[in-house]
Design an enzyme around this catalytic site. Structure first.
Site, PDB file in Angstrom:
ATOM      1  CG  ASN A   7      -2.171  -0.802   1.016  1.00 35.61           C
ATOM      2  OD1 ASN A   7      -2.587  -1.064  -0.097  1.00 35.61           O
ATOM      3  ND2 ASN A   7      -2.771  -1.227   2.107  1.00 35.61           N
ATOM      4  CG  HIS A  12      -4.373   2.783   0.064  1.00 34.10           C
ATOM      5  ND1 HIS A  12      -4.358   1.944   1.147  1.00 34.10           N
ATOM      6  CD2 HIS A  12      -3.744   3.914   0.465  1.00 34.10           C
ATOM      7  CE1 HIS A  12      -3.765   2.529   2.163  1.00 34.10           C
ATOM      8  NE2 HIS A  12      -3.375   3.732   1.776  1.00 34.10           N
ATOM      9  CG  ASP A  16      -8.137  -1.535  -2.668  1.00 36.99           C
ATOM     10  OD1 ASP A  16      -7.806  -1.840  -1.499  1.00 36.99           O
ATOM     11  OD2 ASP A  16      -8.753  -0.480  -2.944  1.00 36.99           O
ATOM     12  CD  GLU A  42       0.079  -7.796   6.861  1.00 35.92           C
ATOM     13  OE1 GLU A  42       0.893  -8.639   7.259  1.00 35.92           O
ATOM     14  OE2 GLU A  42       0.396  -6.773   6.251  1.00 35.92           O
TER      15      GLU A  42
END
Length: 130
Positions: A7, A12, A16, A42
């Protein structure tokens, strides 16, 4: 492993995309009655009804190897550390999750990109530590 770095380093949106790849891989690698949950960040939980220690070891190792082979962030492989343990009859979810979490942190401490399966007493069979 090191999902925050994905990230932070790639954004991000890339994180994703990794999560979607991972979820698709888990879905294609598990049975219809298995259940997959994101606990946060996570960390995930996978319920595998009827799986004994050997089945847990086989399934989780297959999943670990499949992620390393197939999940990517750009051209970089993604790896996972897995802690697995059976749910004992009458055991609370929090006790079971705590034991699985401890196994996962042991896998991370042993170098990441590995599976540690512990029994319902939290004991690590000697063959798990390599």
């Amino acid at each position: 492993d090191h999902f925050k770095a994905i990230n932070d380093g790639f954004g991000h949106e890339a994180g994703d995309a990794v999560l979607v790849q991972f979820a698709d891989l888990v879905r294609s690698s598990t049975r219809k009655g298995d259940r997959f949950f994101r606990l946060g960040g996570e960390e995930f939980a996978l319920l595998l009804p009827g799986a004994d220690l050997d089945a847990l070891r086989d399934i989780t190792e297959h999943l670990r190897a499949s992620v390393e082979r197939a999940v990517r962030c750009g051209d970089r492989p993604v790896t996972i550390s897995i802690g697995a343990t059976p749910l004992a009859a009458g055991e609370s979810a929090s006790s079971w999750l705590s034991r699985a979490d401890s196994a996962m942190y042991l896998a991370k401490g042993e170098g990441r990109n590995r599976v540690i399966v512990v029994d319902s007493d939290g004991q690590v069979p000697p063959r798990e530590l390599r």
